[in-house]
Scaffold this motif. Structure first.
Motif, short mmCIF file in Angstrom:
data_model
loop_
_atom_site.label_atom_id
_atom_site.label_comp_id
_atom_site.label_asym_id
_atom_site.label_seq_id
_atom_site.Cartn_x
_atom_site.Cartn_y
_atom_site.Cartn_z
N LEU A 99 0.27 4.08 -2.80
CA LEU A 99 -0.20 5.41 -2.39
C LEU A 99 0.79 6.48 -2.82
O LEU A 99 0.40 7.56 -3.26
CB LEU A 99 -0.41 5.45 -0.88
CG LEU A 99 -1.64 4.71 -0.37
CD1 LEU A 99 -1.61 4.59 1.15
CD2 LEU A 99 -2.91 5.43 -0.79
N HIS A 100 2.07 6.19 -2.69
CA HIS A 100 3.08 7.14 -3.10
C HIS A 100 3.00 7.42 -4.59
O HIS A 100 3.08 8.58 -5.02
CB HIS A 100 4.47 6.59 -2.74
CG HIS A 100 5.60 7.42 -3.24
ND1 HIS A 100 6.23 7.17 -4.43
CD2 HIS A 100 6.22 8.51 -2.72
CE1 HIS A 100 7.19 8.07 -4.60
NE2 HIS A 100 7.21 8.89 -3.59
N ARG A 101 2.83 6.38 -5.37
CA ARG A 101 2.73 6.58 -6.82
C ARG A 101 1.51 7.42 -7.16
O ARG A 101 1.54 8.25 -8.07
CB ARG A 101 2.67 5.23 -7.55
CG ARG A 101 3.93 4.38 -7.36
CD ARG A 101 3.88 3.14 -8.23
NE ARG A 101 4.14 3.44 -9.62
CZ ARG A 101 5.34 3.39 -10.19
NH1 ARG A 101 6.38 3.02 -9.48
NH2 ARG A 101 5.50 3.69 -11.45
N GLN A 102 0.42 7.19 -6.42
CA GLN A 102 -0.80 7.94 -6.69
C GLN A 102 -0.65 9.42 -6.33
O GLN A 102 -0.86 10.30 -7.15
CB GLN A 102 -1.96 7.34 -5.88
CG GLN A 102 -3.14 8.28 -5.67
CD GLN A 102 -4.25 8.03 -6.64
OE1 GLN A 102 -4.36 6.98 -7.23
NE2 GLN A 102 -5.12 9.02 -6.78
N PHE A 103 -0.27 9.69 -5.10
CA PHE A 103 -0.35 11.06 -4.61
C PHE A 103 0.90 11.87 -4.93
O PHE A 103 0.80 13.01 -5.36
CB PHE A 103 -0.59 11.05 -3.10
CG PHE A 103 -1.93 10.51 -2.74
CD1 PHE A 103 -3.09 11.08 -3.24
CD2 PHE A 103 -2.05 9.41 -1.91
CE1 PHE A 103 -4.33 10.57 -2.93
CE2 PHE A 103 -3.29 8.89 -1.59
CZ PHE A 103 -4.43 9.48 -2.10
N LEU A 104 2.04 11.31 -4.75
CA LEU A 104 3.26 12.09 -4.97
C LEU A 104 3.64 12.12 -6.44
O LEU A 104 4.09 13.15 -6.95
CB LEU A 104 4.41 11.52 -4.14
CG LEU A 104 4.55 11.99 -2.69
CD1 LEU A 104 4.80 13.48 -2.66
CD2 LEU A 104 3.31 11.66 -1.88
N LEU A 105 3.50 11.01 -7.14
CA LEU A 105 3.90 10.97 -8.55
C LEU A 105 2.73 11.25 -9.48
O LEU A 105 2.93 11.49 -10.66
CB LEU A 105 4.51 9.60 -8.88
CG LEU A 105 5.69 9.19 -7.98
CD1 LEU A 105 6.26 7.87 -8.45
CD2 LEU A 105 6.75 10.27 -7.95
N PRO B 15 0.82 -1.22 0.00
CA PRO B 15 0.00 0.00 0.00
C PRO B 15 0.85 1.26 0.00
O PRO B 15 0.47 2.25 -0.63
CB PRO B 15 -0.82 -0.13 1.28
CG PRO B 15 -0.11 -1.13 2.12
CD PRO B 15 0.53 -2.08 1.16
N GLY B 16 1.99 1.24 0.67
CA GLY B 16 2.84 2.41 0.69
C GLY B 16 3.32 2.78 -0.70
O GLY B 16 3.25 3.93 -1.12
N ILE B 17 3.81 1.80 -1.43
CA ILE B 17 4.31 2.07 -2.77
C ILE B 17 3.20 2.60 -3.66
O ILE B 17 3.38 3.56 -4.42
CB ILE B 17 4.91 0.78 -3.37
CG1 ILE B 17 6.18 0.41 -2.60
CG2 ILE B 17 5.21 0.95 -4.85
CD1 ILE B 17 6.71 -0.97 -2.93
N GLY C 120 8.03 5.67 -0.92
CA GLY C 120 6.63 5.30 -0.74
C GLY C 120 6.40 4.56 0.56
O GLY C 120 5.48 4.87 1.32
N HIS D 261 4.28 6.16 3.73
CA HIS D 261 3.10 5.44 4.19
C HIS D 261 3.19 5.14 5.68
O HIS D 261 2.22 5.30 6.42
CB HIS D 261 2.96 4.15 3.39
CG HIS D 261 1.87 3.26 3.87
ND1 HIS D 261 2.09 2.22 4.76
CD2 HIS D 261 0.54 3.24 3.61
CE1 HIS D 261 0.93 1.61 5.01
NE2 HIS D 261 -0.01 2.20 4.33
#
Lengths: 200, 200
Positions: free
Chosen positions: A171-177, A167-169, B168, B172
């Motif tokens: 979510l990061h791709r969604q919001f930050l990238l 989920p961390g990877i 990420g 998270h």
DNA sequence: TGATGGAACGGAACGGTTTCGTACCGTTCT
DNA sequence: AGAACGGTACGAAACCGTTCCGTTCCATCA
């Protein structure tokens, strides 16, 4: 205040109006506004307008904005039982691609709308993590524990580190990238990051 | 509006008062407020009070809140050259634990304060990703490319997937799970997730 | 069955607060 | 002297929490 009894105490329904359906409509409208503008810019006026309810009704039923939003979040936890495809890879892909997963637009919008709020409000953060994140984490933990019982995971793997990685990877791709999570991306992350981490 | 030239173009300061130092103080105050309350609740009054400047000065120099915040973000990119310890593991730990990394409280607070805003404002998101995320991503990419040149990374590894994994996972853990990122956690993530993904 | 009382409702307005953008001061530095 | 500054104040707009009003629905009872 009149000294009326607060409630009958029995199960006799004395309050037929805002019992179930109407209340759920208000909570749904709250989630929609939340996903659209975020917690900080969510106002009781906007919710009232979206639900076609009066603010008076909102304040009769809820104490204020935090209580309304939290109850809307809790009422939203649709039942999403953990999948069981027989392999960790299949379970992860099914879990994160399906309903309530990382490809659910409203689910993701709600996440983004709340991160700033929970960074600042400790009480709000606690409720959010316990009642919103907690169940999701527990479901994912179940997937990994079943996989470990099947022997798919090395004994020395620290699940506390590996489990939140997916989920961390994403979510990061969604919001930050700014990348919409697709089934293809989820599959590639599972194959190239998660599975190598548990089987070496 | 008068057809004045936007700026001299040279480095000659035509504006002696709020030229360099004073302007940087205002931008720093903007970042502090941003980290404290988030973008949506940041007000020009708060910035003015924190910087001991008048709102008139802010509006004389900047068009409004979005321009002020963006310029504050851009002016903040302190030089953080990529480390070179000789190994990917050492570079990653040094990069993410050092200044401007994931253990920098203000840096993390700014991240959390902006996620909700960039989820809603596409223009804001574009500038943020290009000028704030971009340099950090480029620096991390450099670490991985050097490691690949040294033969530390298998040829078939998709860096597009692996590189954003570390930030990420850490973001998270910070925002969704509420865990302060420590050097120990960063090290464990590197050892148990990132390195197994690049060397199988 | 039909009328009555009460409770909850939507709509509207209120006062108090906050924010924004601008304007007007007196002061300070060049 | 003159320009830029800090501080103050302003009107317009938005928000919040509350309180009116008139209506609608439901349970009760004649």
């Amino acid at each position: 205040m009149s000294p009326q009894a607060k409630e009958t105490g029995t199960d006799s329904p004395q309050r037929p109006r805002v019992e179930g359906e109407r209340e759920q409509e208000i909570l749904d409208a709250t989630l929609a506004i939340l996903a659209e503008v975020g917690y900080d810019l969510l106002t009781m006026d906007k919710v009232a307008a979206a639900a076609r309810a009066s603010k008076a009704t909102l304040y009769r039923r809820w104490k204020g904005k935090p209580e309304l939003v939290i109850e809307a979040l809790l009422a939203h936890k649709g039942e999403h039982p953990a999948p069981d495809t027989g392999t960790l890879r299949g379970d992860l892909i099914a879990s994160f691609c399906g309903a309530g997963g990382m490809t659910d637009p409203q689910q993701m919008a709600i996440m983004g709308s709340l991160i700033t709020a929970i960074s600042r409000d400790a009480d709000f953060a606690e409720v959010f993590r316990r009642d919103f994140i907690g169940p999701k984490a527990a479901r994912t933990l179940q997937l990994f524990e079943r996989a470990r019982d099947r022997g798919e995971i090395d004994e020395d793997v620290d699940l506390e580190i590996v489990i939140p990685a997916l989920p961390g990877i994403l979510l990061h791709r969604q919001f930050l990238l700014g990348e919409e999570p697709t089934d293809d991306v989820i599959t590639r992350v599972v194959d190239q990051v998660i599975l190598p981490a548990v089987t070496r």
